[in-house]
Scaffold this active site. Sequence first.
Site, short mmCIF file in Angstrom:
data_model
loop_
_atom_site.label_atom_id
_atom_site.label_comp_id
_atom_site.label_asym_id
_atom_site.label_seq_id
_atom_site.Cartn_x
_atom_site.Cartn_y
_atom_site.Cartn_z
N CYS A 34 0.83 -1.21 0.00
CA CYS A 34 0.00 0.00 0.00
C CYS A 34 0.86 1.25 0.00
O CYS A 34 0.36 2.35 -0.22
CB CYS A 34 -0.97 0.01 1.18
SG CYS A 34 -0.16 0.11 2.78
N ASP A 36 2.26 2.67 2.52
CA ASP A 36 2.16 3.46 3.74
C ASP A 36 3.43 3.32 4.58
O ASP A 36 4.03 2.24 4.65
CB ASP A 36 0.95 3.01 4.56
CG ASP A 36 -0.35 3.39 3.87
OD1 ASP A 36 -0.27 4.09 2.84
OD2 ASP A 36 -1.42 3.00 4.34
N CYS A 59 -2.94 5.37 5.61
CA CYS A 59 -4.40 5.37 5.66
C CYS A 59 -4.87 5.76 7.06
O CYS A 59 -4.09 5.79 8.01
CB CYS A 59 -4.92 3.99 5.29
SG CYS A 59 -4.58 2.78 6.58
N CYS A 103 -3.03 -2.84 9.00
CA CYS A 103 -2.52 -1.49 9.28
C CYS A 103 -2.00 -1.40 10.71
O CYS A 103 -1.03 -0.68 10.99
CB CYS A 103 -3.61 -0.45 9.05
SG CYS A 103 -4.51 -0.67 7.50
FE1 FES Z 1 -1.60 0.60 4.21
FE2 FES Z 1 -3.49 0.83 6.02
S1 FES Z 1 -3.76 0.54 3.89
S2 FES Z 1 -1.38 0.69 6.33
#
Ligand code: FES
Length: 142
Positions: A34, A36, A59, A103
């Site tokens: 993702c 992140d 997110c 996450c």
């Molecule tokens: Fe990547 Fe939540 S979607 S940490």
Amino acid sequence: MLYSEKVMDHFTNPRNVGIMEDADGIGEVGNVKCGDIMKIFLKINDNTIEDVRFSTFGCGSAIASSSIATEMIKGKPLSQALELTNKAVVEALDGLPPHKVHCSVLAEEAVKAAIKDYYDKNGITYDDSLFPKEHDCEHCGE
Ligand code: FES
């Protein structure tokens, strides 16, 4: 509702946000899929987490997870902070939707990475098995 009030609260009003110039330990972890990224800064004194900051590019669930994780470890001895699990983070948030549970894994990993960084910088020996290896995306499903 998809997200609990706790999640919404920590997402819209995150605690301990920011960076720390004189941190004793810094942990940065990312989720390749993702994209992140979460960074945790620790101020450590006498084996206790005196202060903590986080900065998360991610997110809402990642932000809420890091926010509540900082509250859970602040003022705690390192030994206790090392026991923080993503499950405890999810429980403290009154749950996350199943596809968002991964996450919270970032929060556990970032805290552990910051403590490991502190140990490494100070030449403190530790049991390797306390720390996760590279982030395992298979494990969190992302
Ligand atoms: Fe990547 Fe939540 S979607 S940490």
